[in-house]
Design a protein around this motif. Sequence first.
Motif, PDB file in Angstrom:
ATOM      1  N   ILE A 171       0.792  -1.353   0.209  1.00 37.18           N
ATOM      2  CA  ILE A 171       0.011  -0.055  -0.136  1.00 37.18           C
ATOM      3  C   ILE A 171       0.775   1.193  -0.053  1.00 37.18           C
ATOM      4  N   PHE A 172       1.980   1.209   0.902  1.00 38.49           N
ATOM      5  CA  PHE A 172       2.655   2.417   1.043  1.00 38.49           C
ATOM      6  C   PHE A 172       3.533   2.619  -0.334  1.00 38.49           C
ATOM      7  N   LYS A 173       4.058   1.441  -0.800  1.00 36.51           N
ATOM      8  CA  LYS A 173       4.724   1.933  -2.182  1.00 36.51           C
ATOM      9  C   LYS A 173       3.916   2.251  -3.252  1.00 36.51           C
ATOM     10  N   ALA A 174       2.516   2.117  -3.344  1.00 34.73           N
ATOM     11  CA  ALA A 174       1.891   2.551  -4.387  1.00 34.73           C
ATOM     12  C   ALA A 174       0.895   4.000  -4.085  1.00 34.73           C
ATOM     13  N   ASP A 175       0.838   4.248  -2.957  1.00 36.57           N
ATOM     14  CA  ASP A 175       0.124   5.510  -2.550  1.00 36.57           C
ATOM     15  C   ASP A 175       0.934   6.500  -1.573  1.00 36.57           C
ATOM     16  N   PHE A 176       1.584   7.493  -2.281  1.00 32.11           N
ATOM     17  CA  PHE A 176       2.234   8.338  -1.441  1.00 32.11           C
ATOM     18  C   PHE A 176       1.515   9.101  -0.259  1.00 32.11           C
ATOM     19  N   PRO A 177       0.206   9.734  -0.498  1.00 30.87           N
ATOM     20  CA  PRO A 177      -0.452  10.322   0.480  1.00 30.87           C
ATOM     21  C   PRO A 177      -0.674   9.410   1.739  1.00 30.87           C
ATOM     22  N   ILE A 178      -0.914   7.922   1.475  1.00 31.06           N
ATOM     23  CA  ILE A 178      -0.988   7.112   2.615  1.00 31.06           C
ATOM     24  C   ILE A 178       0.302   6.822   3.322  1.00 31.06           C
ATOM     25  N   TYR A 179       1.393   6.839   2.515  1.00 32.76           N
ATOM     26  CA  TYR A 179       2.753   6.511   3.066  1.00 32.76           C
ATOM     27  C   TYR A 179       2.964   7.879   4.063  1.00 32.76           C
ATOM     28  N   ALA A 180       2.763   8.936   3.365  1.00 31.89           N
ATOM     29  CA  ALA A 180       3.264  10.113   4.107  1.00 31.89           C
ATOM     30  C   ALA A 180       2.531  10.412   5.473  1.00 31.89           C
ATOM     31  N   LYS A 181       1.456   9.979   5.386  1.00 31.71           N
ATOM     32  CA  LYS A 181       0.479  10.120   6.597  1.00 31.71           C
ATOM     33  C   LYS A 181       0.831   9.146   7.814  1.00 31.71           C
ATOM     34  N   ASN A 182       1.304   7.919   7.184  1.00 32.61           N
ATOM     35  CA  ASN A 182       1.701   6.938   8.301  1.00 32.61           C
ATOM     36  C   ASN A 182       3.349   6.794   8.687  1.00 32.61           C
ATOM     37  N   ILE A 183       4.241   7.416   7.576  1.00 29.50           N
ATOM     38  CA  ILE A 183       5.477   7.148   7.665  1.00 29.50           C
ATOM     39  C   ILE A 183       6.343   8.517   7.877  1.00 29.50           C
ATOM     40  N   LEU A 184       5.963   9.388   7.815  1.00 28.54           N
ATOM     41  CA  LEU A 184       6.583  10.851   7.496  1.00 28.54           C
ATOM     42  C   LEU A 184       6.111  11.795   8.572  1.00 28.54           C
ATOM     43  N   SER A 185       7.001  12.546   9.186  1.00 32.12           N
ATOM     44  CA  SER A 185       6.702  13.488  10.291  1.00 32.12           C
ATOM     45  C   SER A 185       7.129  15.083   9.695  1.00 32.12           C
ATOM     46  N   VAL A 186       6.473  15.851  10.125  1.00 33.63           N
ATOM     47  CA  VAL A 186       6.818  17.311   9.576  1.00 33.63           C
ATOM     48  C   VAL A 186       6.442  18.209  10.776  1.00 33.63           C
ATOM     49  N   VAL A 187       6.881  19.263  10.810  1.00 36.09           N
ATOM     50  CA  VAL A 187       6.790  20.251  11.810  1.00 36.09           C
ATOM     51  C   VAL A 187       5.896  21.441  11.470  1.00 36.09           C
ATOM     52  N   ASN A 188       4.678  21.409  12.232  1.00 29.97           N
ATOM     53  CA  ASN A 188       3.655  22.512  11.668  1.00 29.97           C
ATOM     54  C   ASN A 188       4.002  23.942  12.049  1.00 29.97           C
ATOM     55  N   LYS A 189       2.907  24.821  11.557  1.00 26.13           N
ATOM     56  CA  LYS A 189       3.363  26.362  12.092  1.00 26.13           C
ATOM     57  C   LYS A 189       3.110  26.633  13.462  1.00 26.13           C
ATOM     58  N   GLU A 190       2.670  25.520  14.251  1.00 28.22           N
ATOM     59  CA  GLU A 190       2.789  25.888  15.854  1.00 28.22           C
ATOM     60  C   GLU A 190       4.098  25.124  16.614  1.00 28.22           C
ATOM     61  N   GLY A 191       5.069  24.813  15.472  1.00 28.58           N
ATOM     62  CA  GLY A 191       5.958  24.049  16.054  1.00 28.58           C
ATOM     63  C   GLY A 191       5.898  22.794  16.607  1.00 28.58           C
ATOM     64  N   GLU A 192       4.673  21.932  16.239  1.00 25.42           N
ATOM     65  CA  GLU A 192       4.517  20.405  16.862  1.00 25.42           C
ATOM     66  C   GLU A 192       4.897  19.527  15.471  1.00 25.42           C
ATOM     67  N   GLN A 193       5.410  18.332  15.835  1.00 29.98           N
ATOM     68  CA  GLN A 193       5.692  17.494  15.199  1.00 29.98           C
ATOM     69  C   GLN A 193       4.713  16.626  14.860  1.00 29.98           C
ATOM     70  N   VAL A 194       4.080  16.380  13.389  1.00 36.30           N
ATOM     71  CA  VAL A 194       2.791  15.783  13.381  1.00 36.30           C
ATOM     72  C   VAL A 194       2.951  14.953  12.122  1.00 36.30           C
ATOM     73  N   PRO A 195       1.934  14.141  11.885  1.00 35.18           N
ATOM     74  CA  PRO A 195       2.211  13.260  10.612  1.00 35.18           C
ATOM     75  C   PRO A 195       1.975  13.962   9.329  1.00 35.18           C
ATOM     76  N   PHE A 196       2.608  13.747   8.255  1.00 34.65           N
ATOM     77  CA  PHE A 196       2.570  14.643   7.149  1.00 34.65           C
ATOM     78  C   PHE A 196       1.299  14.218   6.353  1.00 34.65           C
ATOM     79  N   ARG A 197       0.341  15.065   6.607  1.00 29.29           N
ATOM     80  CA  ARG A 197      -0.930  14.844   5.815  1.00 29.29           C
ATOM     81  C   ARG A 197      -1.075  15.927   4.637  1.00 29.29           C
TER      82      ARG A 197
END
Length: 218
Positions: free
Chosen positions: A12-38
């Motif tokens: 699933i992850f290899k075929a679908d980047f939005p799903i991969y990003a949400k489950n595997i990648l983390s980003v920092v939002n504008k409030e400075g919090e580490q959150v899943p990459f949606r």
Amino acid sequence: MNEAELRKAAQIFKADFPIYAKNILSVVNKEGEQVPFRLNAGQKLVHQQLERQLKEQGKIRALILKARQVGISTYVEGRFFWKITQTRNANAFVLSHLAESTNSIFNMVRMFYENVPHPAFKPNLSSASAATLVFDEINSRYRVGTARSTQTGRGQTNRFVHGSEVAFYPQGADIVAGLLQTVGGSGSEVILESTANGAGGWFYDQVMKSLRGETDWI
């Protein structure tokens, strides 16, 4: 996860980047919090266009004239991280216009790697420097650089190339020409993005040609 669940998740992850990003990648939002990459609406639109071109042409050649704070650079870094950590013999190179931006991009990639939640999706990092991550087991690497000369980025074959703020490159036409010479054919991706920098220069000219349907770039 058991082995069967891991295999299913990997497919699933290899075929679908939005799903991969949400489950595997983390980003920092504008409030400075580490959150899943949606992916936000702008990132989803870019993703749809790129996937359509990849399906139709077998490669990506895209120019993105971007607004600020949409997260286009974040999307491209996440996309290329998704590609090189799940694909053998896949080098990615990112070129930015300023050293500060180059460092920021590389720190984002390092954060992606350091926060992958499961070892099954985290290839062994065999070496790292201030500008390169090397995954020897899958013969892939992720490099970043700053657009200081026409030789920047040469020296290896790249399957994935991201040019950031291309309209601000000194000697933009020569630098991009050198970058394109490093890129393979089928399955390769070149994504060049920038905020506007006046009516002139390589990026401006290419965007205008693309809008008139005169090139293969979308």
